[in-house]
Design an enzyme around this catalytic site. Structure first.
Site, PDB file in Angstrom:
ATOM      1  N   HIS A 193       8.959   8.492  14.913  1.00  0.00           N
ATOM      2  CA  HIS A 193       7.878   7.582  14.545  1.00  0.00           C
ATOM      3  C   HIS A 193       6.521   8.299  14.577  1.00  0.00           C
ATOM      4  O   HIS A 193       5.595   7.900  15.275  1.00  0.00           O
ATOM      5  CB  HIS A 193       7.848   6.341  15.454  1.00  0.00           C
ATOM      6  CG  HIS A 193       7.067   5.202  14.837  1.00  0.00           C
ATOM      7  ND1 HIS A 193       7.284   3.878  15.162  1.00  0.00           N
ATOM      8  CD2 HIS A 193       6.070   5.189  13.905  1.00  0.00           C
ATOM      9  CE1 HIS A 193       6.457   3.109  14.470  1.00  0.00           C
ATOM     10  NE2 HIS A 193       5.710   3.895  13.703  1.00  0.00           N
ATOM     11  N   GLU A 218      12.440   1.564  20.208  1.00  0.00           N
ATOM     12  CA  GLU A 218      11.853   2.903  20.350  1.00  0.00           C
ATOM     13  C   GLU A 218      11.389   3.070  21.793  1.00  0.00           C
ATOM     14  O   GLU A 218      10.750   2.157  22.316  1.00  0.00           O
ATOM     15  CB  GLU A 218      10.681   3.076  19.392  1.00  0.00           C
ATOM     16  CG  GLU A 218      11.137   3.096  17.946  1.00  0.00           C
ATOM     17  CD  GLU A 218       9.997   3.298  16.945  1.00  0.00           C
ATOM     18  OE1 GLU A 218       8.837   3.416  17.372  1.00  0.00           O
ATOM     19  OE2 GLU A 218      10.282   3.316  15.749  1.00  0.00           O
ATOM     20  N   ARG A 234      10.351   0.337   9.576  1.00  0.00           N
ATOM     21  CA  ARG A 234      10.691  -0.170  10.902  1.00  0.00           C
ATOM     22  C   ARG A 234      12.195  -0.050  11.105  1.00  0.00           C
ATOM     23  O   ARG A 234      12.991  -0.359  10.199  1.00  0.00           O
ATOM     24  CB  ARG A 234      10.275  -1.635  11.071  1.00  0.00           C
ATOM     25  CG  ARG A 234       8.800  -1.851  11.342  1.00  0.00           C
ATOM     26  CD  ARG A 234       8.343  -1.245  12.670  1.00  0.00           C
ATOM     27  NE  ARG A 234       6.925  -1.447  12.927  1.00  0.00           N
ATOM     28  CZ  ARG A 234       5.947  -0.577  12.621  1.00  0.00           C
ATOM     29  NH1 ARG A 234       6.243   0.569  12.033  1.00  0.00           N
ATOM     30  NH2 ARG A 234       4.692  -0.855  12.920  1.00  0.00           N
ATOM     31  N   ARG A 279       0.821  -1.217   0.000  1.00  0.00           N
ATOM     32  CA  ARG A 279       0.000   0.000   0.000  1.00  0.00           C
ATOM     33  C   ARG A 279       0.852   1.263   0.000  1.00  0.00           C
ATOM     34  O   ARG A 279       0.657   2.176  -0.809  1.00  0.00           O
ATOM     35  CB  ARG A 279      -0.933   0.002   1.224  1.00  0.00           C
ATOM     36  CG  ARG A 279      -2.097  -0.959   1.128  1.00  0.00           C
ATOM     37  CD  ARG A 279      -2.811  -1.035   2.456  1.00  0.00           C
ATOM     38  NE  ARG A 279      -1.949  -1.627   3.446  1.00  0.00           N
ATOM     39  CZ  ARG A 279      -1.968  -2.906   3.789  1.00  0.00           C
ATOM     40  NH1 ARG A 279      -2.835  -3.715   3.246  1.00  0.00           N
ATOM     41  NH2 ARG A 279      -1.129  -3.372   4.694  1.00  0.00           N
TER      42      ARG A 279
END
Ligand code: NDP
Ligand code: 3PY
Length: 310
Positions: free
Chosen positions: A275, A257, A228, A151
């Protein structure tokens, strides 16, 4: 008179804004927010943000849980197999932040190529006469390599057309039009001035961009990772920035993270965001809406729009 309906308890984990969730719940549904609250044991549904780990230990603390809903796509921090073993489906929200991330890729790319951060400092600090020393570039006519043609990868390709970028794409699992398809990552890297990563983090993809692959890029290439953190070996990327093999690096994601400080964070040709490219105001609203809907569907016995594969 007290209601005869037992309330369904939702919990929002990992900075999912309660103000966004609450209006999506019905009268008999209640939101708690404290993951340490005793009430967690009573939670029927958990709405979970990307960087929040859902492991056995957390699942043990939620014995009543009937559904996990991830506000987004990546489920690398959710133990989907263990959840499914306990009969708990993991709802995801494909498409809900596709545009947000794809735009974020171009924010990173343009910031690097147009040198927005060093030029801002230059003007702010009254160093106007040094502007000739900063080389600003264009996207037009260059080649953007997209690894992962799902996508987000496809959306990035669409936007790239408007910049008159040439596009290459590598994804052995997706249909890619012939003129842009590469058969190997190496083929894509050898032909790309800019490369952007849009694959999930799996054991196979860990350090997809390691020292060897970074060396296989065109000299002076730019690398963007809004997917990622675990996809890039940051030590190798740092060495490549120092040698000039990489002329720019854009990161939205880290491993873990929040990240510990890495020496490449101080490099002038790096753009860093925490992020948030999928969690724009609109991306957040869409992902929370779709996650809450998926959770409500499961609790009501309906099929949710999308669940994660183990
Ligand atoms: N920064 C942020 O805020 C956000 C980050 N993300 C990250 O972006 C990733 C992509 O999202 P999205 O585009 O929606 O996901 P999609 O599943 O639509 O696309 C990912 C594509 O990559 C393919 N793929 C898997 N492994 C490889 C590989 N080694 N090489 C090439 N292609 C591969 C997948 O194949 P297959 O389907 O067979 O696995 C799939 O076609 C997510 O997994 C998530 O980690 C997503 C949203 C927000
Ligand atoms: O959708 C995802 O996987 C994200 O990282 C954003 O939450």
């Amino acid at each position: 008179m007290a209601s005869l309906i037992t309330p369904q308890i939702f919990v929002a984990l990992g900075s999912v804004e309660p103000d966004l969730v609450e209006p999506l719940l019905a009268e008999h549904q209640r939101l708690i927010q404290d993951p340490n609250a005793d009430e967690l044991a009573a939670a029927d549904a958990a709405i979970v943000r990307a960087a929040y780990r859902v492991d056995r230990e957390l699942l043990d603390r939620m014995p009543a849980l009937k559904v996990i809903a991830r506000t987004g796509v990546g489920t690398d921090l959710v133990d989907v197999a263990e959840a499914n073993r306990r009969g708990i489906p993991v709802v995801i929200t494909p498409g809900s932040n596709t545009a947000s991330v794809a735009e974020g890729v171009f924010a990173h790319l343009l910031a690097l190529v147009k040198k927005l951060s060093p030029l801002t400092s230059l003007v702010r600090e009254g160093r106007w006469d040094q502007r000739a020393g900063v080389v600003v570039g264009d996207l037009e006519g260059f080649t953007l390599g997209i690894i992962g043609y799902g996508r987000i990868g496809r959306r990035v390709a669409r936007i790239a057309e408007a910049f008159d970028l040439k596009v290459l794409a590598y994804d052995p699992y997706a249909e890619i039009p012939d003129p842009i398809r590469c058969n190997t990552v190496e083929e894509l890297l050898a032909g790309s001035d800019f490369t952007t990563l849009h694959v999930p983090l799996t054991a196979e993809n860990h350090h997809l961009m390691d020292a060897v692959r970074i060396e296989a890029m065109k000299p002076g290439a730019v690398l963007i990772n809004c997917s990622r953190g675990g996809l890039i070996d940051l030590d190798a990327a740092h060495a490549a920035l120092e040698s000039g093999q990489l002329s720019g690096l854009g990161l939205d994601v880290y491993d873990p993270e929040p990240p510990a400080h890495h020496r490449l964070f101080d490099h002038e040709n790096v753009v860093l965001t925490p992020h948030l490219m999928g969690f724009t105001r609109q991306g957040m609203a869409h992902t929370v809406r779709d996650a809450a809907k998926g959770a409500v569907d499961v609790l009501a016995g309906r099929q949710p729009a999308a669940v994660a594969a183990p």
